[in-house]
Each structure stands twice: as C-alpha cells, then as structure tokens.
Design an enzyme around this catalytic site. Structure first.
Site, PDB file in Angstrom:
ATOM      1  N   ARG A 129      -5.196   4.414  13.817  1.00  0.00           N
ATOM      2  CA  ARG A 129      -5.148   4.933  12.458  1.00  0.00           C
ATOM      3  C   ARG A 129      -4.549   6.315  12.569  1.00  0.00           C
ATOM      4  O   ARG A 129      -4.971   7.113  13.407  1.00  0.00           O
ATOM      5  CB  ARG A 129      -6.540   5.030  11.830  1.00  0.00           C
ATOM      6  CG  ARG A 129      -6.532   5.710  10.449  1.00  0.00           C
ATOM      7  CD  ARG A 129      -7.943   5.976   9.973  1.00  0.00           C
ATOM      8  NE  ARG A 129      -7.977   6.677   8.689  1.00  0.00           N
ATOM      9  CZ  ARG A 129      -7.964   7.996   8.520  1.00  0.00           C
ATOM     10  NH1 ARG A 129      -7.895   8.796   9.579  1.00  0.00           N
ATOM     11  NH2 ARG A 129      -8.018   8.529   7.305  1.00  0.00           N
ATOM     12  N   ASP A 154      -4.197   9.724  11.031  1.00  0.00           N
ATOM     13  CA  ASP A 154      -4.786  10.606  10.030  1.00  0.00           C
ATOM     14  C   ASP A 154      -3.708  11.503   9.420  1.00  0.00           C
ATOM     15  O   ASP A 154      -2.796  11.957  10.115  1.00  0.00           O
ATOM     16  CB  ASP A 154      -5.872  11.466  10.696  1.00  0.00           C
ATOM     17  CG  ASP A 154      -6.628  12.320   9.709  1.00  0.00           C
ATOM     18  OD1 ASP A 154      -7.436  11.762   8.948  1.00  0.00           O
ATOM     19  OD2 ASP A 154      -6.404  13.542   9.697  1.00  0.00           O
ATOM     20  N   GLU A 169      -2.597   7.053   7.133  1.00  0.00           N
ATOM     21  CA  GLU A 169      -3.288   7.501   5.932  1.00  0.00           C
ATOM     22  C   GLU A 169      -2.378   8.308   5.019  1.00  0.00           C
ATOM     23  O   GLU A 169      -1.907   9.392   5.372  1.00  0.00           O
ATOM     24  CB  GLU A 169      -4.500   8.358   6.310  1.00  0.00           C
ATOM     25  CG  GLU A 169      -5.276   8.841   5.091  1.00  0.00           C
ATOM     26  CD  GLU A 169      -6.054  10.115   5.352  1.00  0.00           C
ATOM     27  OE1 GLU A 169      -7.006  10.361   4.586  1.00  0.00           O
ATOM     28  OE2 GLU A 169      -5.717  10.852   6.293  1.00  0.00           O
ATOM     29  N   ASP A 185     -13.737  10.040   4.441  1.00  0.00           N
ATOM     30  CA  ASP A 185     -13.169  11.063   3.575  1.00  0.00           C
ATOM     31  C   ASP A 185     -13.603  10.942   2.120  1.00  0.00           C
ATOM     32  O   ASP A 185     -13.296  11.825   1.317  1.00  0.00           O
ATOM     33  CB  ASP A 185     -11.636  11.005   3.623  1.00  0.00           C
ATOM     34  CG  ASP A 185     -11.076  11.527   4.936  1.00  0.00           C
ATOM     35  OD1 ASP A 185     -11.658  12.488   5.478  1.00  0.00           O
ATOM     36  OD2 ASP A 185     -10.062  10.985   5.408  1.00  0.00           O
ATOM     37  N   ARG A 239     -21.321  10.838   6.508  1.00  0.00           N
ATOM     38  CA  ARG A 239     -21.107  10.556   7.932  1.00  0.00           C
ATOM     39  C   ARG A 239     -22.439  10.452   8.680  1.00  0.00           C
ATOM     40  O   ARG A 239     -22.543  10.789   9.853  1.00  0.00           O
ATOM     41  CB  ARG A 239     -20.234  11.655   8.544  1.00  0.00           C
ATOM     42  CG  ARG A 239     -18.887  11.784   7.842  1.00  0.00           C
ATOM     43  CD  ARG A 239     -18.046  12.919   8.373  1.00  0.00           C
ATOM     44  NE  ARG A 239     -16.784  13.024   7.651  1.00  0.00           N
ATOM     45  CZ  ARG A 239     -15.818  13.894   7.943  1.00  0.00           C
ATOM     46  NH1 ARG A 239     -15.969  14.721   8.952  1.00  0.00           N
ATOM     47  NH2 ARG A 239     -14.707  13.922   7.237  1.00  0.00           N
TER      48      ARG A 239
END
EC number: 3.2.1.1
Length: 479
Positions: free
Chosen positions: A154, A156, A180, A245, A292
């Site tokens: 992924r 970021d 992203e 996020d 988180r």
C-alpha cells in the site's frame, strides 16, 4: 475469518520523542529507511513473520511511505530548524522540496510540492521529480521486497507523490501496489489508474457513509454506476469501509446490523476487500489515535457477530470464484432500490451473488420486499446468513423476508455444494464440477482485472483469480 493476506504498517525506523498528540509508534514518521522500527521487533522477527504468513499459504503486504521523511520541531520553523543529517539516506536539503505549506489539498500541484505535517512534527517533502531521489527510492524498495519476501504494497500519500514517478516505482517494485489518493472524486480516482493499477476506493467509501449514516439509499447504487462507467477497471481497486486515517463506522453509527450491512458490501463489492483490524470486533474509535486501538485488547473474540459474518462472506466469495472463474472480474450493478433497501448483483447469469442491504438498523420490524433480481423463474436461492431458501416465482419475482435491518446474501442452492455453508460440505470444487449449468457469456460485462498490471506479477495473478482480502495490522510485527 478466511483472509488470504495480512498488511502491516511501514517497517522503517521512526523519529523518537513525545509530542503533545503522542509518539511515533505507527510507522509513518520515517527517520531512517534502512533500519527497522525497533518498537515493532528485530530483523529476525520480521523474517519469522514473513515465513509464518507464507507457510500458511498467505501473502504479506506492507504499507509504505515514499513521499516524505519526518522531524520533530515542537513549534520551531519547518523551513530552518531541521537537522537533515539525522535523516537517512536523504540527509541533505537537496533531496527535498523547499518548504511551503499546503493551503488547499484539492490543488494537486500544490499538494505534490509542499509539505504535509504541522509545526509540531513536520514531514519534509521528498523531491520525487529528481532522478537521484527516484534512484534511491527504487533501490530501497527492491531491497526491502527481496529481503523480507513482501508480496504487495500500500503506497501511503500517493496523492502527494509526483505522478510521473508512480509507474516507475510500481515497475521497480514488480508487485501489486494500491496507492492512497484521499479524494472522493470519481474523476480523480479513476484518472490515477493511468499511473497505478489500484487505489483505495474512496468514492465508494463516502457513498457507503451516505447510505448507512444518513439513510440515502440512492447514493450508493448511483455511485456504483458512475464508477463502472468512468474507471478503467473498478475490479482492481481496493474496497474498504474503515482504515487508520478515518473514523470507525461505529463511532458514527453504533448499530450492529448497520455495521454488518457495511461489511457485507465491502467484501462482496468489486475489487480487493481490505478489512481494518478491530472492525470485526465492532471497535468504535473516532479520529486517530482512538481509531488505532490495539487488537489484543479484544482478546481475539472469535464469537463476535461481525467476526462470524466476515467468515461467512469470505467463504462465499471464495466459493463463487471457484464456481465461476470470471466471477471476480464481473462488475457489480444495482438491481433494486427501495426506501430503505438496496440490492446489488455480481456475477454472470445463473452464478451471481445478490446482496440485499438495509439502512433501517436493528430496531426494524419484519416485512417483505418484492424484487426482480435477475434470477430466472423457478430458481431456488439461499440466504447464506439465515440459510433460508426462496423460490423465484413465474414472473421472475423474489419475495424476500426482511427483519431487524439484517442484510441478505443470496446464492443459487444448486451451486452450494463445496461451499461449507448452511450445512453443505466443504470441498475444493471448481467450475468443472458445475458444467451442467452453462455460463451465459452475453451477460458478462467484465473487464480484465489484470489490465495494466506490470509484467512478472505471477503471485498477484494468482491472487486476482482467488480472494484477496487484507487485514491492516497497525504497528505490529510480533503479537
């Protein structure tokens, strides 16, 4: 729960130190890209994790930051108070854009040249237009993927990286990347597929919220159609309803059945489902760091309602892709819209899954809806959540019981053999076991999910033909 991949946080060493909103436990504030985050574990721990995942026939994905490094100024000047010698390998101001503040995140040129962060923790923006910076990032990613057998990334803050560098970075990584781009615009998300094969599907995420927090049952079906008509390949995007996020869905709506509806769509919609750790435990944190929360605090409750629901949905999705090898490549479309219900179909004629979602919530009473859902008369379908069967009438109409806002997921009963659901035995079946029911190619509106995938991605060609679902495990290498 039936997942095939695990995604971990960025592995590199972060800046150290306490600021008023926390510490750099998460992996996104890089200081040294060639050292591992010691709070996550050692090099041997990461090698052991990689081996353990691969020994289970699973894939290891990693979140990655290439847009910036990090430095604690605690109110100092981002333009003058940074000691670049502490950053590695980018230890000189020449590797970075000159400081400027992003005043409009919708101005992409500004967002790509100016700095993210704030005056507490600044994030010096790497000059990813520069060929030397590009070579250094390419060298780094090749070594990391090789050293730890990483199967996918992924990326970021891909929105903030120079767009021309993204395909070069993907080619160098030689593996699947989902980048992203935090934007609800279909035009922008779809446009980025010229640079990256895959992106997190933010337009669908925002439409999910619109549907299940505001009861707007037109928003989601409309957005599904818009994306199908504007994106090069929706089936290569990653679908999600929570991540590190954004606020947990439960912080917006605490109703368990609404969360179950959201998860049902996330897993059964087009693309690669990504389920964020704790989502299966109905975690309710809002903005970070509350969203988180550590997963072990749940004691890994395997009897949690959403844990069990995800297990069923993953099992059905895998089964459907074995019964029809083109299942994952077909695109979802809406087949019903009511005042508080939406139904979506995915799959070719006779082998499709139909999900019926409700925005009413758990206080809803029992009622019946009548819908034309694409099944032929006399077809018998089963709801894999309740295991109740329904017969399509002579008009091609399904009369479906609804109650307590629960979603319904329908599949032909004569294709249930091998699924392991609703009392049917589990077996490693394939489409050859169901050849007596011909596939109707005229109903196949798919595009190849492999389009645009860089060469040499044999491992991800396998994933694309089977289920790929990802749990994001933040800041954890060793349990």
């Amino acid at each position: 729960m039936g997942f095939d991949a695990v995604m971990i946080s960025p592995i590199v060493k972060n800046i150290e130190g306490h600021v008023r909103y926390g510490e750099a436990y998460h992996g996104y504030w890089a200081q040294d890209m060639y050292s591992l985050n010691p709070h996550f574990g050692t090099k041997q721990d990461l090698l052991d994790l990689s081996k353990a995942i691969h020994d289970r026939g699973m894939y290891l994905m990693m979140d990655t930051v290439i847009n910036n490094m990090a430095y604690i100024t605690n109110g100092g000047s981002p333009a003058s108070d940074i000691d670049y010698s502490t950053l590695y390998p980018f230890n000189d101001p020449k590797y970075f854009h000159p400081y400027c503040k992003i005043t409009d995140y919708n101005d992409y040129l500004l967002a790509q040249k100016c700095w993210t962060g704030d005056d507490i923790v600044v994030l010096p923006d790497l000059n990813t237009e520069d060929e030397q910076v590009q070579r250094m990032l390419v060298k780094w990613v090749k070594e990391v993927i090789s050293n730890y057998s990483i199967d996918g990334l992924r990326l970021d803050a891909a929105k903030h990286v120079t767009p021309d560098f993204l395909p070069l970075f993907q080619e160098a990584a030689d593996t699947f990347i989902t980048g992203e781009v935090f934007d609800k615009s279909v035009r922008r998300i779809c446009g980025y597929q010229d640079e990256l094969t895959s992106l997190p599907n933010y337009p669908i995420y925002y439409s999910l919220l619109d549907a299940f927090t505001r009861g707007n049952t037109s928003s989601l079906p409309d957005q599904v159609e818009i994306m199908k008509n504007n994106c090069p390949d929706v089936t290569s995007l990653t679908s999600f309803s929570e991540n590190h996020d954004v606020a947990r869905f439960v912080s917006l709506k605490s109703d368990m059945t609404l969360a179950k509806n959201v998860l049902t769509f996330t897993i059964l919609f087009d693309g690669i489902p990504m389920i964020y750790q704790g989502q299966e435990q109905h975690y309710s944190g809002s903005s970070d760091p509350e969203n988180r929360e550590a997963l072990w605090l749940s004691k890994y409750d395997t009897k949690a309602p959403l844990y069990k629901a995800i297990t069923i949905l993953n099992q059905l999705r895998k089964h459907a892709s074995r019964v029809d090898p083109k299942y994952l490549d077909t695109q979802t479309y809406a087949v019903y819209k009511g005042l508080s219900e939406m139904a979506f179909r995915k799959g070719r004629e006779g082998r499709q899954i139909v999900m019926v979602l409700s925005t009413q919530g758990s206080n809803s009473s029992e009622y019946t809806i009548r819908m034309m859902n694409g099944y032929q008369p006399s077809y018998v379908v089963i709801d894999v959540f309740t295991c109740k069967t329904y017969t399509i009438n002579d008009m091609g109409e399904l009369r479906l019981d609804m109650d307590k806002g629960e979603p319904r997921v329908l599949y032909p009963t004569d294709l249930m053999h091998g699924s392991g659901l609703c009392g049917y035995d589990y077996a490693n079946v394939s489409y050859l076991d169901f050849q007596r029911k011909p596939l109707n190619s005229s109903n196949d509106t798919s595009t190849s999910s492999g389009a645009g995938v860089p060469p040499g991605l044999d491992i991800w060609q396998t994933i694309w033909s089977v289920l790929v679902s990802v749990i994001v495990c933040l800041a954890m290498f060793v349990l």
